[in-house]
Write an enzyme that holds these catalytic residues in place. Structure first.
Site, short mmCIF file in Angstrom:
data_model
loop_
_atom_site.label_atom_id
_atom_site.label_comp_id
_atom_site.label_asym_id
_atom_site.label_seq_id
_atom_site.Cartn_x
_atom_site.Cartn_y
_atom_site.Cartn_z
N LYS A 55 54.97 39.95 43.07
CA LYS A 55 54.23 39.69 41.82
C LYS A 55 54.88 40.43 40.67
O LYS A 55 55.06 39.87 39.58
CB LYS A 55 52.76 40.08 41.99
CG LYS A 55 51.98 39.06 42.81
CD LYS A 55 50.64 39.59 43.28
CE LYS A 55 50.05 38.65 44.33
NZ LYS A 55 48.96 39.26 45.10
N GLN A 99 44.65 43.71 45.02
CA GLN A 99 45.08 43.05 46.26
C GLN A 99 44.04 43.26 47.36
O GLN A 99 43.58 44.38 47.59
CB GLN A 99 46.45 43.61 46.68
CG GLN A 99 47.08 42.93 47.88
CD GLN A 99 47.51 41.49 47.61
OE1 GLN A 99 47.89 41.13 46.50
NE2 GLN A 99 47.44 40.66 48.63
N ASP A 122 42.22 36.36 39.40
CA ASP A 122 41.98 35.86 40.75
C ASP A 122 40.80 34.89 40.80
O ASP A 122 40.62 34.18 41.78
CB ASP A 122 41.67 37.03 41.70
CG ASP A 122 42.85 37.44 42.55
OD1 ASP A 122 43.66 36.56 42.90
OD2 ASP A 122 42.94 38.64 42.88
#
Ligand code: GUN
Length: 285
Positions: A55, A99, A122
C-alpha cells in the site's frame, strides 16, 4: 460449451490506478495538494506486513502522500485510539486504514468506530455501512467495490441476475450484497449454517466465493455459463489458492477470476480510488 473468459484483475486494476494517478496529477497542479493515506499496522503478522508495504509503495508510485504507522503487537487499545484521533485531526490525511485483523486484546469495533467516517476509506465505519445499505453514496469496502468494477469492465449484466455470495463477513459478504442490491441483482447470502448450499450455489448467475476454504467451490455447485468470482486467498503448501477449484470450475463458467491475479489486485486500486474520493470531497473538488 461456450468459451470461458478469464477476468484479468491486473489489467482492470492497472486501468483504474492509471485514471486515479492522472487525476491526482491534475488536482495537484490545480490545488497544490495531493491525497494522503495513513496505514496503521498493529503486530507483526507477515501477510499483513506485505499488504501494508504494498500500500505504501502504491501510494508513492501514484503521487499520494503516504503515512505509515507500525505498532507492536502488545500496543494498548488506548494508544491506538490516540493515534487514530491524531490522524483524524491531521488535514494532510484523507484516508485512514487500520489493517485487520487486530490482536485479540483490542476491540475491533471500537477502533473502526473511532475513525472519522469521512476518512474511512475501508468503508467499515457503521455510518458508512448504514449509508451504503440504505442505498446512499458512501465510501464502499474496497474488495466488493473492486468486484463491481470488474463486472462492469467485462460488461457483465448485474440487474435482475441471481447473485449468490458464499460468506457473510463484514469485509466482503455483507457489503458485496449491498452493492449488488444497489445494482438491482437478486441476492442470496450463504454461510456455514446454510442448508444444501450446493443447490443454492447452483442457481447463481453470479457466484462470489468469500469463505476462506481452499477449493471449496466444485463444479457441481456451479451452473453452466455462470460468472464465478473467487475472493479466497489461501496458502496451501506455500502456494496461493482461491476458494474455487479453478481448473474444474473453469470448464463450466462463462467468466472466472484466477487466484492470484483476479480480485486481489483490485482491492488496492479501490483503496486509492476511495482515498482520492475522500480528498475531493473534503476539498470541495
Ligand atoms: N485485512 C484483509 N483485508 C482487509 C481490508 O480490505 N482492509 C483492512 N483494513 N484490513 C484487511
Amino acid at each position: 460449451m461456450d468459451v470461458m473468459t478469464l477476468i484479468d484483475g491486473k489489467k482492470v486494476s492497472a486501468e483504474i490506478k492509471e485514471q486515479v494517478a492522472d487525476e491526482v496529477g491534475k488536482l495537484k497542479k490545480q490545488t497544490g495538494k495531493v491525497p494522503g493515506l495513513a496505514v496503521v499496522l498493529v503486530g507483526e503478522d507477515p501477510a499483513s506486513a506485505v499488504y501494508v508495504k504494498n500500500k505504501n509503495k502504491t501510494c508513492e508510485k501514484m503521487g499520494f502522500q503516504s503515512f505509515s504507522h507500525t505498532l507492536s503487537a502488545d500496543t494498548e487499545e488506548k494508544v491506538l485510539l490516540k493515534l487514530i484521533a491524531d490522524l483524524n485531526a491531521n488535514p494532510e490525511v484523507n484516508g485512514i486504514l487500520v489493517q485487520l485483523p487486530l490482536p485479540d486484546h483490542i476491540n475491533e469495533h471500537k477502533v473502526l468506530e473511532a475513525i472519522d467516517p469521512k476518512k474511512d476509506v475501508d468503508g467499515f465505519h457503521p455510518v458508512n455501512v448504514g449509508t451504503l445499505t440504505s442505498g446512499g453514496n458512501a465510501l464502499a469496502p474496497c474488495t466488493p467495490a473492486g468486484i463491481i468494477e470488474m463486472l462492469d469492465f467485462y460488461k457483465i449484466d448485474i440487474e435482475g441476475q441471481h447473485a449468490v455470495i458464499l460468506g457473510r463477513s463484514n469485509l466482503v459478504g455483507k457489503p458485496m450484497a449491498s452493492l449488488l442490491l444497489k445494482r438491482h441483482a437478486t441476492v442470496t447470502i450463504c454461510h456455514s449454517r446454510t442448508r444444501d448450499l450446493p443447490t443454492v450455489a447452483r442457481s447463481a448467475d453470479i457466484l462470489v466465493a468469500a469463505i476462506g476454504k481452499p477449493g471449496f467451490v466444485t463444479p457441481d455447485m456451479v451452473k453452466e455459463g455462470a460468472v464465478v468470482i473467487d475472493v479466497g486467498i489461501n496458502r496451501v503448501d506455500g502456494k496461493l489458492v482461491g476458494d474455487v477449484d479453478f481448473e474444474q470450475v473453469a470448464e463450466k463458467a462463462a467468466f472466472i477470476t484466477p487466484v492470484p491475479g483476479g480480485v486481489g489486485p483490485m482491492t488496492i486500486a479501490m483503496l486509492m480510488k476511495n482515498t482520492l474520493s475522500a480528498f475531493k470531497k473534503t476539498n470541495n473538488l
